[in-house]
Design a protein around this motif. Structure first.
Motif, PDB file in Angstrom:
ATOM      1  N   ALA A   7      16.666 -46.822  13.142  1.00  0.00           N
ATOM      2  CA  ALA A   7      15.739 -47.691  13.404  1.00  0.00           C
ATOM      3  C   ALA A   7      15.752 -48.440  11.766  1.00  0.00           C
ATOM      4  N   SER A  31      13.836 -54.966  23.572  1.00  0.00           N
ATOM      5  CA  SER A  31      13.341 -55.735  22.788  1.00  0.00           C
ATOM      6  C   SER A  31      11.740 -55.580  23.384  1.00  0.00           C
ATOM      7  N   TRP A  35      10.588 -54.992  17.784  1.00  0.00           N
ATOM      8  CA  TRP A  35      11.726 -54.823  17.345  1.00  0.00           C
ATOM      9  C   TRP A  35      12.509 -55.170  18.796  1.00  0.00           C
ATOM     10  N   ASP A  37      16.803 -53.592  20.277  1.00  0.00           N
ATOM     11  CA  ASP A  37      17.732 -52.763  19.928  1.00  0.00           C
ATOM     12  C   ASP A  37      19.306 -53.327  20.264  1.00  0.00           C
ATOM     13  N   VAL A  46      18.365 -50.177  16.186  1.00  0.00           N
ATOM     14  CA  VAL A  46      17.083 -50.929  16.698  1.00  0.00           C
ATOM     15  C   VAL A  46      16.537 -51.177  15.325  1.00  0.00           C
TER      16      VAL A  46
END
Length: 137
Positions: A7, A31, A35, A37, A46
């Motif tokens: 992340a 998502s 955020w 990914d 991410v």
């Protein structure tokens, strides 16, 4: 191989989607509003919206280069690395460290390149002629 999960902060999800999805060709996964990914060469990364945390700040000297301390990337085959370097050059990517071979003639000889995503996060892509030397001392 076990996929890793990483992340990291970004200043904009739109910029992250354009770069990781568009430029690097990483398929998008799940998502939310905060955020998204991506499938980063078989690994999950991410991008979290956190503008105040994005970007690299320090470097460390490695074989004559100022390497961004906080960075991530992937080890590719030499053919994939050369193809990506060509694609990034053709796209006008500004490299922090131009594609080249470091530790030439040594156990850790590797092709490497560093560049920033549009949110200021540093990425390194590297390759070894002999992948068996990835952790060689």
């Amino acid at each position: 191989m076990h996929p890793f999960h990483l992340a990291f902060p970004v200043t904009s999800l739109a910029k992250a989607r354009e770069f990781y999805g568009g430029v690097l060709g990483c398929p998008e996964g799940r998502s939310s509003d905060d955020w998204v990914d991506f499938d980063f060469y078989g690994h999950q990364i991410v991008a979290h919206l956190a503008p105040e945390e994005a970007g690299h700040r320090r470097t460390s000297a490695v074989d004559g280069d100022d390497v961004p301390v906080r960075h991530f990337g992937v080890v590719l085959s030499m053919e994939e690395w050369e193809r990506l370097a060509g694609k990034l050059k053709a796209a006008g990517t500004k490299f922090v460290i131009e594609p080249h071979v470091r530790f030439a003639g040594q156990v850790g000889e590797q092709a490497t390149m560093f560049f920033l995503d549009p949110c200021g996060n540093a990425l390194e892509f590297k390759a070894f002629k002999d992948i068996g030397r990835l952790f060689a001392k």
